[in-house]
Design a protein around this motif. Structure first.
Motif, PDB file in Angstrom:
ATOM      1  N   HIS A  45       0.819  -1.215   0.000  1.00  0.00           N
ATOM      2  CA  HIS A  45       0.000   0.000   0.000  1.00  0.00           C
ATOM      3  C   HIS A  45       0.854   1.267   0.000  1.00  0.00           C
ATOM      4  N   THR A  46       2.141   1.112   0.303  1.00  0.00           N
ATOM      5  CA  THR A  46       3.064   2.252   0.294  1.00  0.00           C
ATOM      6  C   THR A  46       4.369   1.850  -0.395  1.00  0.00           C
ATOM      7  N   ALA A  47       5.085   2.855  -0.870  1.00  0.00           N
ATOM      8  CA  ALA A  47       6.402   2.647  -1.462  1.00  0.00           C
ATOM      9  C   ALA A  47       7.336   3.721  -0.943  1.00  0.00           C
ATOM     10  N   LEU A  48       8.600   3.362  -0.743  1.00  0.00           N
ATOM     11  CA  LEU A  48       9.595   4.297  -0.227  1.00  0.00           C
ATOM     12  C   LEU A  48      10.750   4.357  -1.220  1.00  0.00           C
ATOM     13  N   LEU A  49      10.896   5.497  -1.900  1.00  0.00           N
ATOM     14  CA  LEU A  49      11.961   5.694  -2.876  1.00  0.00           C
ATOM     15  C   LEU A  49      13.103   6.471  -2.229  1.00  0.00           C
ATOM     16  N   THR A  50      14.301   5.929  -2.296  1.00  0.00           N
ATOM     17  CA  THR A  50      15.447   6.535  -1.628  1.00  0.00           C
ATOM     18  C   THR A  50      16.209   7.460  -2.560  1.00  0.00           C
ATOM     19  N   CYS A  51      16.887   8.421  -1.952  1.00  0.00           N
ATOM     20  CA  CYS A  51      17.690   9.399  -2.679  1.00  0.00           C
ATOM     21  C   CYS A  51      18.864   9.793  -1.786  1.00  0.00           C
ATOM     22  N   ALA A  52      20.086   9.512  -2.239  1.00  0.00           N
ATOM     23  CA  ALA A  52      21.292   9.859  -1.486  1.00  0.00           C
ATOM     24  C   ALA A  52      22.087  10.890  -2.279  1.00  0.00           C
ATOM     25  N   PHE A  53      22.764  11.771  -1.566  1.00  0.00           N
ATOM     26  CA  PHE A  53      23.555  12.785  -2.256  1.00  0.00           C
ATOM     27  C   PHE A  53      24.831  13.060  -1.479  1.00  0.00           C
ATOM     28  N   SER A  54      25.803  13.575  -2.201  1.00  0.00           N
ATOM     29  CA  SER A  54      27.043  14.059  -1.598  1.00  0.00           C
ATOM     30  C   SER A  54      27.245  15.496  -2.052  1.00  0.00           C
ATOM     31  N   ALA A  55      27.767  16.343  -1.152  1.00  0.00           N
ATOM     32  CA  ALA A  55      27.957  17.768  -1.446  1.00  0.00           C
ATOM     33  C   ALA A  55      29.385  18.167  -1.084  1.00  0.00           C
ATOM     34  N   HIS A  56      30.039  18.840  -1.992  1.00  0.00           N
ATOM     35  CA  HIS A  56      31.414  19.303  -1.774  1.00  0.00           C
ATOM     36  C   HIS A  56      31.479  20.807  -2.036  1.00  0.00           C
TER      37      HIS A  56
END
Length: 220
Positions: A45-56
């Protein structure tokens, strides 16, 4: 999903339009990573989409997190950064550099290509706002139980019907062979009887002929 390759330019333009608030820092560089594919179970009934980032070289402030999704012929702004439908979509922070999009009331119609965008609004660097490569979300449609059971019943009946027809044809063929064999044997017996009768008749005829010849010879 066939026209996904047409979307990056439109997505960059959308991000530029939405995030055109810049600051003084010019060395900020952001890299965004998303899983390429994600399949939701039929019962989910639900979905979890991940998003990772790096910042310099970016400021220590929290970036803006944006989500878009693309269908075959259109796209939809989900959270930019406020979500248009808060009951349907929620942006969650799992850690400092990891965010997720939670999709509630998940249906087959939510199958699409989802882009995550990260933007440091106080930076003027063109690399301070970037998107990932997108996550293809798919959800299989649940099969109707009654329809599935009906298909099983129909398949079983067809199988039984085929077996019955095959059995009937086999029995008929065997019976026909037996009848033909019996007819041939009867014909042979009849032929034998006719042949035997002819032999007996010939023997009697020959004997009568001999007797007549003998009587003819003894006459004065």
């Amino acid at each position: 999903m066939a026209s996904v390759n047409k979307f990056p330019k439109a997505l960059v333009l959308a991000l530029d339009w939405i995030l055109y608030s810049v600051g003084a820092t010019d060395n900020c560089h952001v890299t965004v990573t998303q899983p390429r594919f994600q399949e939701a179970e039929q019962s989910a009934h639900t979905a979890l989409l991940t998003c990772a980032f790096s910042a310099h070289g970016c400021s220590p402030s929290q970036p803006q997190v944006l989500w878009f999704r693309f269908f075959t012929n259109r796209h939809e702004d989900l959270c930019t950064p406020e979500c248009t439908n808060r009951q349907k979509f929620q942006v969650l922070a799992s850690s400092q550099n990891n965010y997720s999009l939670q999709i509630n009331d998940l249906t087959v119609n939510d199958s699409a290509l989802y882009f995550c965008g990260i933007a440091f609004a106080d930076s003027g660097s063109p690399h301070s706002r970037q998107t990932g490569d997108g996550t293809v979300l798919t959800k299989g449609e649940r099969h109707n139980t009654e329809e599935f059971n009906s298909m099983i019943i129909i398949s079983t009946l067809l199988l039984l019907y085929s077996i019955t027809v095959f059995t009937i044809l086999t029995v008929h063929k065997i019976k026909q062979r037996l009848l033909n064999r019996s007819g041939n044997e009867g014909q042979r017996t009849e032929n034998c009887k006719i042949s035997s009768g002819r032999k007996i008749f010939r023997a009697i005829a020959q004997e009568l002929q001999k007797q007549r010849y003998a009587e003819h010879c003894h006459q004065p």
